[in-house]
Design an enzyme around this catalytic site. Structure first.
Site, PDB file in Angstrom:
ATOM      1  CD  GLU A  54      36.364  16.560  48.025  1.00 18.44           C
ATOM      2  OE1 GLU A  54      35.584  16.609  47.059  1.00 18.44           O
ATOM      3  OE2 GLU A  54      37.117  15.583  48.233  1.00 18.44           O
TER       4      GLU A  54
ATOM      5  CE  LYS B 151      35.714  13.179  45.868  1.00 17.99           C
ATOM      6  NZ  LYS B 151      36.826  13.176  46.800  1.00 17.99           N
TER       7      LYS B 151
ATOM      8  CG  ASN C 262      31.640  12.477  45.013  1.00 17.49           C
ATOM      9  OD1 ASN C 262      31.292  13.186  44.059  1.00 17.49           O
ATOM     10  ND2 ASN C 262      32.089  13.001  46.146  1.00 17.49           N
TER      11      ASN C 262
ATOM     12  CG  HIS D 119      32.129  15.111  49.887  1.00 22.97           C
ATOM     13  ND1 HIS D 119      33.378  15.672  49.879  1.00 22.97           N
ATOM     14  CD2 HIS D 119      32.274  13.801  49.543  1.00 22.97           C
ATOM     15  CE1 HIS D 119      34.254  14.727  49.530  1.00 22.97           C
ATOM     16  NE2 HIS D 119      33.612  13.592  49.315  1.00 22.97           N
TER      17      HIS D 119
ATOM     18  N   GLY E 200      41.259  10.922  48.854  1.00 27.31           N
ATOM     19  CA  GLY E 200      42.156  11.346  47.780  1.00 27.31           C
ATOM     20  C   GLY E 200      43.631  11.291  48.152  1.00 27.31           C
TER      21      GLY E 200
ATOM     22  CB  SER F 273      42.061   5.877  49.632  1.00 29.36           C
ATOM     23  OG  SER F 273      42.532   7.218  49.546  1.00 29.36           O
TER      24      SER F 273
ATOM     25  CD  GLU G 244      33.345  10.215  51.559  1.00 28.38           C
ATOM     26  OE1 GLU G 244      33.634   9.421  50.666  1.00 28.38           O
ATOM     27  OE2 GLU G 244      33.143  11.421  51.369  1.00 28.38           O
TER      28      GLU G 244
HETATM   29  P1  13P Z   1      38.673   9.020  47.049  1.00 28.55           P
HETATM   30  O1  13P Z   1      38.066   7.660  46.795  1.00 28.55           O
HETATM   31  O2  13P Z   1      39.264   9.633  45.821  1.00 28.55           O
HETATM   32  O3  13P Z   1      39.593   9.007  48.220  1.00 28.55           O
HETATM   33  O4  13P Z   1      37.466   9.997  47.437  1.00 28.55           O
HETATM   34  C1  13P Z   1      36.572   9.605  48.412  1.00 28.55           C
HETATM   35  C2  13P Z   1      35.433  10.543  48.428  1.00 28.55           C
HETATM   36  O5  13P Z   1      35.569  11.684  48.827  1.00 28.55           O
HETATM   37  C3  13P Z   1      34.131  10.084  47.917  1.00 28.55           C
HETATM   38  O6  13P Z   1      33.119  10.974  48.218  1.00 28.55           O
END
Ligand code: 13P
Length: 251
Positions: A98, A13, A11, A96, A174, A214, A168
């Protein structure tokens, strides 16, 4: 790992210009795929078209990061499933964390988005996960079951056939703080049990459940070794070609 075909998804983002996306995906087409995994990248909308073009002769599949629930209309800045498909996406993320926490996507909205994606034949990667506060209050599965129940409400098992679930934990996204393989396995097994209880054992056994939060080249092997972990949804490290190539070729 299990009999289910593994999925490694990146992803991206809100990262990468068109030029950067093109360079990254071109590098990934040369990454190899020793586990015969399904490889997915989810670029920004602006790069969907170029990434689709550059992956035409490769195994890489292209996902949108989200879609709107309507086919068209006065929804400034939103992208419909028809538009995402037209730009080359064959899958889409929905829900997601976010989208949930920053943009306010509720279970009800997500349910409409899942319906819209499925209506247009976009495969759905439906994301769930608890916050740290919820985990510490012992509410992890209560939260996740609620997200699954409401987000996937009103669909039959047949309609949901092929859906991909991504677990997740919000506290691991992140942050560099990964769930331990045991924590991931525990939740994945509980999600599979929920799917068996709600739909059928056959459906639960066939559904791929990805872990995200992560995931790195240095921890992917132990996470993928867990029996109910069928793949990874990778953020940060999917932006670095060598790192993501190593994750695709997990041991
Ligand atoms: P990270 O791998 O940067 O922690 O992000 C995970 C994520 O949100 C994938 O959709």
């Amino acid at each position: 790992m299990t009999q289910r075909t593994p999925i490694i998804a990146g992803n991206w983002k809100m990262h990468n210009t068109i030029t950067e996306a093109a360079a990254l995906v071109t590098a990934l087409t040369k990454a190899g795929n020793k586990n015969h995994a399904e490889i997915i990248v989810a670029p920004s909308y602006t790069s969907l078209h170029i990434v689709t073009r550059l992956t035409k002769d490769s195994e890489i599949q292209v996902a949108a990061q989200d879609v709107h629930w309507e086919d068209k209309g006065a929804f400034t800045s939103a992208v419909s499933p028809i538009q995402a498909k037209d730009a080359g996406a064959t899958l889409t993320l929905i829900g997601h964390s976010e989208r949930r926490s920053v943009f306010g996507d509720t279970d009800e909205i997500l349910n409409k988005k899942v319906a819209a994606a499925m209506r247009h034949g976009l495969k759905v990667i439906f994301c769930v996960g608890e916050t740290l506060q919820e985990r510490e209050a012992g509410k992890t599965m209560q939260v996740i079951e609620g997200q699954l129940k409401n987000g996937l409400a009103n669909f039959t098992e047949e309609q949901l056939n092929g859906i991909i679930i991504a677990y997740e934990p919000v506290w691991a996204i992140g942050t560099g703080k990964t769930a331990t393989p045991e924590q991931a396995q525990e939740v994945h097994a509980a999600i599979r049990a929920y799917l068996a209880k709600t739909y059928s054992d056959k459906f639960a056994q066939a559904t791929r459940i990805l872990y995200g939060g992560s995931v790195k080249d240095t921890n992917v092997d132990e996470i993928m070794a867990k029996p109910d972990v069928d793949g990874a949804l990778v953020g940060g490290q999917s932006l670095i070609a060598e790192k993501f190539a190593r994750i695709i070729n997990f041991n």
